[in-house]
Enzyme design. Structure first.
Site, PDB file in Angstrom:
ATOM      1  N   ALA A 152     -16.250 -93.039  69.874  1.00 22.28           N
ATOM      2  CA  ALA A 152     -16.580 -94.245  69.551  1.00 22.28           C
ATOM      3  C   ALA A 152     -17.422 -95.203  70.623  1.00 22.28           C
ATOM      4  CB  ALA A 152     -15.553 -94.896  68.804  1.00 22.28           C
ATOM      5  N   ASP A 153     -18.049 -95.945  69.854  1.00 24.70           N
ATOM      6  CA  ASP A 153     -18.683 -96.992  71.001  1.00 24.70           C
ATOM      7  C   ASP A 153     -18.933 -98.372  70.133  1.00 24.70           C
ATOM      8  OD1 ASP A 153     -19.819 -96.991  73.925  1.00 24.70           O
ATOM      9  OD2 ASP A 153     -21.133 -98.458  72.557  1.00 24.70           O
ATOM     10  N   THR A 154     -18.671 -99.500  70.787  1.00 23.31           N
ATOM     11  CA  THR A 154     -19.103-100.710  70.193  1.00 23.31           C
ATOM     12  C   THR A 154     -20.089-101.548  70.985  1.00 23.31           C
ATOM     13  OG1 THR A 154     -16.552-100.673  69.225  1.00 23.31           O
ATOM     14  CG2 THR A 154     -17.801-103.019  69.138  1.00 23.31           C
TER      15      THR A 154
END
Length: 198
Positions: free
Chosen positions: A78-80
């Site tokens: 994941a990446d935000t």
């Protein structure tokens, strides 16, 4: 059958060093193994639309995972990112960058986008979730206090919604609160459920 029961046949691997993501998966009852740290240069094309950056980076992390996935392994990356005024704000490099980011967010609305990639030995599925966050106008001393007493350097946009700044500064959210923390748990739950059912 509930998802946590279905996942007993699998090994869910979380490839993230974020303690928040680990906690969110655990709190949702999703047993997982933490991947060892590995290198991934988080660079995206300059012409990539801001709304697509988080999902692109989640796929990049998935592709960079060095171990071979066995049958019944599911890798989650994941990446935000925070998008403010069309600009992508990642993690601040230092104190000055964190202060600058919070000043840009002060008194304005911004978007938090988390991209997630699920991968097994045969399939890849990527998706993203978006939340709108509105900060009240923050005083410089409030920004300084937060930056000096908390850890904004490991957070997109230089803030953690679950910390002091979130309690006193955020006026409203539209969308998933947990997405702003770094993982849209409800969406991940539904996507994982569909992934194991295919």
């Amino acid at each position: 059958m509930l998802l946590h029961e279905k996942l007993k046949r699998y090994r869910l691997i979380l490839a993230s060093q974020s303690p928040r993501r680990r906690q969110l998966l655990s709190d949702a009852g999703l047993e997982h193994t933490l991947a060892e740290r590995f290198e991934c240069e988080e660079i995206y094309p300059a012409d990539l639309p801001a709304a697509e950056v988080a999902e692109y980076l989640s796929r990049l992390k998935s592709e960079a995972y060095p171990a071979v996935l066995e049958a019944r392994d599911i890798l989650l990356t994941a990446d935000t990112v925070v998008v403010a005024g069309g600009a992508v704000l990642g993690k601040p490099a230092d104190r000055d960058a964190a202060v600058d980011m919070l000043r840009r967010l002060s008194g304005r609305e911004h978007e938090v986008i988390t991209g997630v990639t699920l991968r097994d030995d045969e399939r890849v599925r990527s998706f993203s979730a978006r939340s709108q966050v509105r900060f009240r106008r923050l005083a410089d001393e409030e920004i300084d206090y937060y930056v000096d007493n908390y850890r904004p350097m490991d957070k997109a946009g230089g803030y953690g919604i679950q910390e002091w700044i979130g309690y006193v500064g955020i006026e409203g959210i539209e969308g998933s609160f947990y997405n702003v923390m770094g993982l849209p748990v409800q969406r991940v739950y539904c996507e994982l459920d569909a992934f194991v059912e295919e």
